[in-house]
Design a protein around this motif. Structure first.
Motif, mmCIF file in Angstrom:
data_model
loop_
_atom_site.group_PDB
_atom_site.id
_atom_site.type_symbol
_atom_site.label_atom_id
_atom_site.label_comp_id
_atom_site.label_asym_id
_atom_site.label_seq_id
_atom_site.Cartn_x
_atom_site.Cartn_y
_atom_site.Cartn_z
ATOM 1 N N GLY A 43 0.774 -1.343 0.033
ATOM 2 C CA GLY A 43 -0.113 0.002 -0.263
ATOM 3 C C GLY A 43 0.930 1.069 -0.111
ATOM 4 N N GLU A 44 0.684 2.195 1.026
ATOM 5 C CA GLU A 44 1.400 3.282 1.015
ATOM 6 C C GLU A 44 2.494 3.348 2.090
ATOM 7 O OE1 GLU A 44 1.061 5.916 -1.256
ATOM 8 O OE2 GLU A 44 -0.433 4.801 -2.283
ATOM 9 N N ARG A 45 2.606 2.333 2.708
ATOM 10 C CA ARG A 45 3.486 2.081 4.012
ATOM 11 C C ARG A 45 4.731 1.553 3.282
ATOM 12 N NH1 ARG A 45 3.325 4.965 7.579
ATOM 13 N NH2 ARG A 45 4.578 3.748 8.661
ATOM 14 N N LEU A 46 5.872 1.651 4.251
ATOM 15 C CA LEU A 46 7.128 1.165 3.816
ATOM 16 C C LEU A 46 7.534 0.316 5.055
ATOM 17 C CD1 LEU A 46 9.037 4.375 2.546
ATOM 18 C CD2 LEU A 46 7.973 2.544 1.311
ATOM 19 N N TYR A 47 8.011 -0.970 4.628
ATOM 20 C CA TYR A 47 8.253 -2.014 5.656
ATOM 21 C C TYR A 47 9.706 -2.506 5.315
ATOM 22 C CZ TYR A 47 3.099 -2.116 6.626
ATOM 23 O OH TYR A 47 1.968 -1.889 6.991
ATOM 24 N N VAL A 48 10.241 -3.047 6.160
ATOM 25 C CA VAL A 48 11.680 -3.845 5.959
ATOM 26 C C VAL A 48 11.622 -4.988 6.842
ATOM 27 C CG1 VAL A 48 12.638 -2.381 7.795
ATOM 28 C CG2 VAL A 48 13.987 -3.278 6.119
ATOM 29 N N ALA A 49 11.963 -5.974 6.365
ATOM 30 C CA ALA A 49 12.126 -7.461 6.840
ATOM 31 C C ALA A 49 13.467 -7.977 7.094
ATOM 32 C CB ALA A 49 11.630 -8.593 5.801
ATOM 33 N N PRO A 50 13.812 -8.226 8.205
ATOM 34 C CA PRO A 50 15.240 -8.807 8.525
ATOM 35 C C PRO A 50 15.882 -9.487 7.392
ATOM 36 C CG PRO A 50 13.860 -8.839 10.521
ATOM 37 C CD PRO A 50 12.913 -8.569 9.418
ATOM 38 N N MET A 51 17.261 -9.353 7.126
ATOM 39 C CA MET A 51 17.862 -10.212 6.100
ATOM 40 C C MET A 51 17.630 -11.650 6.135
ATOM 41 S SD MET A 51 18.981 -8.007 3.846
ATOM 42 C CE MET A 51 20.639 -8.976 3.156
ATOM 43 N N GLY A 52 17.561 -12.161 7.404
ATOM 44 C CA GLY A 52 17.768 -13.527 7.603
ATOM 45 C C GLY A 52 16.312 -14.086 7.477
ATOM 46 N N GLU A 53 15.342 -13.538 7.403
ATOM 47 C CA GLU A 53 13.929 -14.175 7.215
ATOM 48 C C GLU A 53 13.480 -13.974 5.972
ATOM 49 O OE1 GLU A 53 10.971 -12.335 10.100
ATOM 50 O OE2 GLU A 53 12.747 -12.303 11.729
ATOM 51 N N VAL A 54 14.095 -13.420 4.969
ATOM 52 C CA VAL A 54 13.778 -13.628 3.477
ATOM 53 C C VAL A 54 14.758 -14.546 2.755
ATOM 54 C CG1 VAL A 54 13.172 -12.282 1.452
ATOM 55 C CG2 VAL A 54 12.616 -11.529 3.677
ATOM 56 N N GLY A 55 14.305 -15.464 2.167
ATOM 57 C CA GLY A 55 15.205 -16.289 1.366
ATOM 58 C C GLY A 55 15.576 -16.036 0.071
ATOM 59 N N GLU A 56 14.649 -15.249 -0.532
ATOM 60 C CA GLU A 56 14.907 -15.061 -1.929
ATOM 61 C C GLU A 56 13.666 -14.208 -2.209
ATOM 62 O OE1 GLU A 56 15.012 -17.619 -6.048
ATOM 63 O OE2 GLU A 56 14.838 -18.614 -4.044
ATOM 64 N N ILE A 57 13.984 -13.330 -3.499
ATOM 65 C CA ILE A 57 13.137 -12.386 -3.981
ATOM 66 C C ILE A 57 12.622 -12.598 -5.468
ATOM 67 C CG2 ILE A 57 12.513 -9.959 -4.533
ATOM 68 C CD1 ILE A 57 14.498 -9.280 -2.281
ATOM 69 N N ARG A 132 20.765 1.461 16.610
ATOM 70 C CA ARG A 132 20.651 2.213 17.640
ATOM 71 C C ARG A 132 19.335 3.054 17.236
ATOM 72 N NH1 ARG A 132 26.294 4.393 19.359
ATOM 73 N NH2 ARG A 132 27.403 2.715 19.132
ATOM 74 N N SER A 133 19.089 3.426 16.050
ATOM 75 C CA SER A 133 17.867 4.231 15.531
ATOM 76 C C SER A 133 16.623 3.617 15.577
ATOM 77 C CB SER A 133 18.197 4.949 14.470
ATOM 78 O OG SER A 133 18.114 3.973 13.284
ATOM 79 N N LEU A 134 16.653 2.030 16.014
ATOM 80 C CA LEU A 134 15.354 1.464 16.060
ATOM 81 C C LEU A 134 14.648 1.534 17.223
ATOM 82 C CD1 LEU A 134 13.748 -0.891 15.065
ATOM 83 C CD2 LEU A 134 15.048 -2.485 16.684
ATOM 84 N N MET A 135 13.301 2.312 16.706
ATOM 85 C CA MET A 135 12.364 2.677 17.839
ATOM 86 C C MET A 135 11.651 1.613 17.974
ATOM 87 S SD MET A 135 11.848 6.538 16.223
ATOM 88 C CE MET A 135 10.225 6.616 17.009
ATOM 89 N N PRO A 136 11.416 0.899 19.353
ATOM 90 C CA PRO A 136 10.796 -0.311 19.608
ATOM 91 C C PRO A 136 9.071 -0.158 19.281
ATOM 92 C CG PRO A 136 11.437 0.579 21.708
ATOM 93 C CD PRO A 136 11.980 1.498 20.485
ATOM 94 N N PHE A 149 2.916 -8.128 13.898
ATOM 95 C CA PHE A 149 4.059 -8.856 13.046
ATOM 96 C C PHE A 149 5.157 -7.636 12.815
ATOM 97 C CE2 PHE A 149 0.042 -10.530 11.675
ATOM 98 C CZ PHE A 149 0.133 -11.752 12.285
ATOM 99 N N VAL A 150 4.919 -6.333 13.589
ATOM 100 C CA VAL A 150 6.027 -5.256 13.480
ATOM 101 C C VAL A 150 6.579 -5.170 14.746
ATOM 102 C CG1 VAL A 150 6.158 -2.891 13.219
ATOM 103 C CG2 VAL A 150 4.566 -4.003 11.917
ATOM 104 N N GLN A 151 8.143 -4.984 14.644
ATOM 105 C CA GLN A 151 8.908 -5.116 15.752
ATOM 106 C C GLN A 151 9.563 -3.902 16.100
ATOM 107 O OE1 GLN A 151 11.246 -8.376 14.315
ATOM 108 N NE2 GLN A 151 10.353 -9.696 15.729
ATOM 109 N N GLY A 152 9.080 -2.751 15.531
ATOM 110 C CA GLY A 152 9.625 -1.370 15.825
ATOM 111 C C GLY A 152 9.745 -0.658 14.345
ATOM 112 N N GLN A 153 10.506 0.666 14.468
ATOM 113 C CA GLN A 153 10.556 1.143 13.071
ATOM 114 C C GLN A 153 11.668 2.001 13.160
ATOM 115 O OE1 GLN A 153 7.689 4.462 13.089
ATOM 116 N NE2 GLN A 153 7.894 5.034 15.042
#
Length: 179
Positions: A43-57, A132-136, A149-153
């Motif tokens: 949608g209009e939101r930006l997300y980021v998934a930890p590298m180790g949790e995505v195997g392929e694109i 360090r800039s991760l806001m929980p 399913f969101v662990q911070g931003q």
């Protein structure tokens, strides 16, 4: 040079003078801990998934529709001899998938016994942040359906919500695909 000085003593004297006249090294900044993940848009939101949790694109593959499943299950595709269920992540959260098919991508998750493809509007590549800039917390930035399913931003121009595909595939609602 004094006649009584040995070559070794002369070298020690030169070493001491050099060290006393040398400029000190600049203070080494503490290395910032980096955090990297796969950026994507839903949608209009930006997300980021930890590298180790995505195997392929993948680009959106051709898939066969499945009868008797919830509408957010797009179908099943053949990925190098393995059957990959394709799940529309936007529809799972009650959102509309982008009409631009060329931008759509599939995030392949291979977590324990779950092998699944999450169809998203767009993948924005590897994103790097200072850990360090991760806001929980994510005050008001997050759709209530996505919040578990969101662990911070991370904040960079706008908020990047840290989305955990592993948490998603462990949730009972995601695994309940039959009508």
């Amino acid at each position: 040079m004094a006649q009584s000085q040995t070559a070794f003593q002369l070298l020690l004297d030169i070493d001491q003078r050099c060290r006393s006249l040398a400029a000190g090294l600049p203070l080494q900044e503490t290395r910032q801990q980096g955090w990297s993940g796969i950026g994507f848009r839903m949608g209009e939101r930006l997300y980021v998934a930890p590298m180790g949790e995505v195997g392929e694109i993948l680009h959106e593959p051709r898939f066969a529709a499945l009868p008797g499943v919830k509408p957010w299950i797009k179908g099943v595709a053949n990925l190098r001899g393995r059957l990959l269920p394709i799940m529309d992540l936007c529809a799972f959260f009650g959102q509309e998938l982008s009409a631009l098919r060329k931008q759509r991508r599939v995030l392949v998750i291979d977590h324990h016994d779950v092998f699944a493809g999450l169809l998203v509007d767009e993948v924005l590549g590897v994103q790097h942040f200072n850990e360090r800039s991760l806001m929980p917390d994510t005050p008001g930035n997050c759709d209530p359906a996505v919040a578990p399913f969101v662990q911070g931003q991370f904040l960079r121009e706008q908020a990047w919500l840290v989305f955990s595909p592993e948490k998603l595939v462990q949730s009972p609602g995601f695994m309940d695909v039959a009508l």
